[in-house]
Scaffold this active site. Structure first.
Site, short mmCIF file in Angstrom:
data_model
loop_
_atom_site.label_atom_id
_atom_site.label_comp_id
_atom_site.label_asym_id
_atom_site.label_seq_id
_atom_site.Cartn_x
_atom_site.Cartn_y
_atom_site.Cartn_z
N HIS A 1 0.45 -53.10 -38.20
CA HIS A 1 0.21 -54.31 -38.06
C HIS A 1 1.33 -55.40 -38.07
O HIS A 1 1.62 -56.36 -37.32
CB HIS A 1 -1.01 -54.88 -38.95
N GLU B 1 -4.51 -41.71 -17.35
CA GLU B 1 -4.38 -41.37 -18.83
C GLU B 1 -4.43 -39.92 -19.28
O GLU B 1 -4.07 -39.39 -20.02
CB GLU B 1 -5.27 -41.89 -19.93
N ASN C 1 0.80 -44.02 -22.80
CA ASN C 1 0.83 -43.61 -24.21
C ASN C 1 0.00 -42.49 -24.58
O ASN C 1 0.16 -41.62 -25.26
CB ASN C 1 0.27 -44.82 -25.06
N ASP C 2 -1.18 -42.50 -23.53
CA ASP C 2 -2.19 -41.58 -23.66
C ASP C 2 -1.74 -40.41 -22.76
O ASP C 2 -2.16 -39.37 -23.31
CB ASP C 2 -3.69 -42.05 -23.40
N ARG D 1 -0.79 -39.03 -30.52
CA ARG D 1 0.42 -40.11 -30.65
C ARG D 1 0.34 -40.69 -32.00
O ARG D 1 1.36 -41.58 -32.28
CB ARG D 1 -0.16 -41.15 -29.69
N CYS E 1 0.92 -49.43 -17.40
CA CYS E 1 0.85 -50.33 -18.58
C CYS E 1 0.97 -49.86 -19.77
O CYS E 1 0.66 -50.21 -20.67
CB CYS E 1 -0.60 -51.05 -18.44
#
Ligand code: PEP
Ligand code: MG
Length: 576
Positions: free
Chosen positions: A190, A432, A455-456, A466, A503
């Site tokens: 965060h 993905e 990312n995936d 991840r 993205c």
């Protein structure tokens, strides 16, 4: 004392300043008798009121600096603070055991946190950490300990802490704090996400920096590399002052590219878009000169409240983004919940492998009313700008067809209701999973566009979670297998006559620009802060040379060989 430390570069920049060691004051719990039970109850209530007022003030500051969705975290904190069961339990302890308010609260919270920590529901388990954070504030307020005010620090402070909570980060005095450094945390923590939105340099995960410092030391924070130098020599300072100036000058220079398009030396144009999590983020996207939004993660809209957002609430959010970006495209992804993102009010079942489980589009197709509400809101908002709809976590053509049928149903409903929408609205999917990447040509027949979610895609191609720190070294998008999946997706899209963007985080990795441009990527979508640098890279590359680089790279068999080839090109062509 160890003078050199290495952490994770969580938010870019270089800073030199004085350490402000943010350590908790030791809390003394008076274990004696209450004396007067009524007085203790009064102290408990006063402490709670004071805590609530502080949280409200932090909430307001956060809303101003970072937007409503991030501020909403503190609504949840206030709800926990005002939990009546907890309060009654603490009062009972004061009365039954004749103990002081702080002692009763400390015991009551411990019991409550244990109970939460043992629950199956991951979201509720995580609330135990929030409750401890709030309780600490409450205990400080009861016992009269001054809470360190992070919003009023001396000039050039570098805040050094074990960890920073969202409330700490939101309070940071941006005029005087030049960086922060923590013992723990990662890039997706965060505090790191907030640091990037605030554009403040941050290095996290240093291990034990708080144990090495007393406060007041001079410190260099190189948040471009993750390097920390404590008590630097004059020579070291000169080097980093120059590096900081270089970084600032480059940032200024890059700002001049704001209104320029990303066109390569030989005239090939690509999109440079921003990723956002809420309408508030559009400001940063425009400031950094992005000419579109390639990913609007709508999950945060769903996570901000304790119920599903209504069609009207969703419509307002999507419309706001579409209007402020018009005429540029805004790609809005349907709810991508599950995996590591839970929705407490949905009571998602506990699963052994949540990333391989009931998530994203799978939930939406099993609960079509959720997807239809979102589709209707998106369609209605499409009358106010250029909206594209994107589906996450696709693995089959059937899923695309079922989603398309639901979209058609929604269109028919709106036509019958006489509500306007963009009749040509595009429906695309994220790439993905290897199932889509290697069969992209077939999926291209079904949908209007692709966007690669590296990312995936990296996690599913390599079977590497991840979020698992223990195997983070294996999580590598330059692995030839992942590059093959990316290339297959791009080739398949173009054979099928549709466009393809990216993205995932890889799009903002300036080491990878030439490789991706050479593969034929049509648009790069990333954190707004990365847009100028990627634009500049594109402007310095020739398509033919980048294609030749791809040819060489695809013949390599290891990541190390890939990187050697990529770095050589970047050095020669981009001076990087
Ligand atoms: C991705 O997987 O690359 C992506 C952009 O989606 P998220 O990070 O939200 O899973
Ligand atoms: Mg994803």
């Amino acid at each position: 004392m160890e003078r050199f430390l290495k952490g994770i570069d969580a938010s870019p920049g270089v800073a030199i300043g004085k350490v402000f060691l943010y350590k908790e004051v030791e809390l003394y719990i008076d274990k004696g008798e209450a004396g007067n039970v009524e007085v203790e109850k009064e102290r408990l209530i006063e402490g709670r009121n004071k805590t609530k007022n502080q949280l409200l003030a932090i909430r307001e500051k956060t809303a101003k600096k970072l937007g409503e969705d991030k501020a909403a975290i503190f609504d949840g904190h206030i709800t926990l603070l005002e939990d009546e069961d907890l309060f009654d339990e603490v009062v009972e302890l004061i009365e039954d055991e004749n103990i002081k308010a702080e002692n009763a609260l400390d015991q009551g919270i411990a019991g409550y946190c244990d109970m939460l920590a043992n629950l199956e529901d991951e979201y509720l388990r995580e609330r135990a950490a929030d409750l401890r954070d709030i309780a600490k504030r409450w205990l400080y307020n009861i016992t009269g300990i001054q809470i360190v005010d992070l919003s009023a620090l001396p000039k050039d402070s570098v805040v050094v802490a074990r960890d920073l909570t969202p409330s700490d980060t939101a309070q940071l005095d941006l005029d005087n704090v030049v960086a922060f450094v923590t013992d723990i945390g990662g890039k997706t923590a965060h505090s790191s996400i907030m640091a990037r939105s605030l554009e403040i340099p941050a290095v996290v995960g240093t291990g034990n920096i708080t144990e090495l410092l007393k406060g007041g030391e001079e410190i260099i924070v190189d948040a471009l590399t993750g390097d920390i130098i404590i008590n630097p020599s004059e020579e070291e300072k000169d080097i980093y002052i120059a590096k900081r100036e270089g970084y600032i000058a480059e940032k200024e220079l890059l700002k001049q590219l704001k209104d320029k398009e990303a066109i390569s030396k030989d005239g090939i144009k690509v999109g440079t878009w921003g990723n956002i999590g809420s309408p508030k983020d559009v400001k940063g996207v425009l400031k950094n000169g992005a000419n579109g939004i390639g990913l609007y993660r709508t999950e945060f809209l769903f996570m901000a409240q304790d119920r599903f957002p209504s069609e009207d609430e969703q419509f307002e959010a999507y419309k706001a983004v579409a209007e402020s970006m018009a005429p540029h495209p805004v790609t809005i992804r349907t709810m991508d919940i599950g995996g590591d993102k839970s929705l407490p009010y949905m009571e998602l079942p506990h699963e052994e492998n949540p990333f391989l489980g009931w998530r994203a589009l799978r939930i939406c197709l099993d609960r079509p009313e959720i997807l239809k509400t979102q589709f209707r809101a998106l369609l209605r908002a499409s009358a106010f700008g250029y909206i594209k709809i994107m589906l996450p976590m696709v693995i089959s053509i059937e899923e695309c067809r079922r989603a398309k049928a639901l979209l058609e149903e929604c269109k028919a409903e709106l036509v019958a209701e006489g509500i306007k929408f963009d009749g040509d609205i595009q429906l695309g999917i994220m790439v993905e999973t290897p199932a889509v990447a290697f069969r992209a040509r077939w999926f291209a027949e079904e949908v209007d566009f692709f966007s690669i979610g590296t990312n995936d895609l990296t996690q599913y191609t390599l079977a590497v979670d991840r979020g698992n720190e223990r195997i983070s070294k294996l999580y590598d998008t330059y692995n030839p297998g992942v590059l093959a999946a990316i290339k297959a997706a791009i080739d398949g899209a173009h054979e099928g006559g549709i466009t393809i963007s990216m993205c995932g985080e890889f799009a903002g990795d300036d080491r990878a620009t030439a490789l991706l441009f050479g593969m034929g990527l049509d648009a790069f979508s990333m954190s707004a802060i990365s847009v100028p640098r990627i634009k500049k890279n594109i402007m310095n590359i020739e398509k033919g040379a980048a294609e030749a680089l791809v040819d060489r790279v695809m013949r390599k068999s290891t990541t190390a060989e890939v990187l050697e080839e990529v770095d050589r090109f970047n050095k020669e062509v981009l001076g990087r």
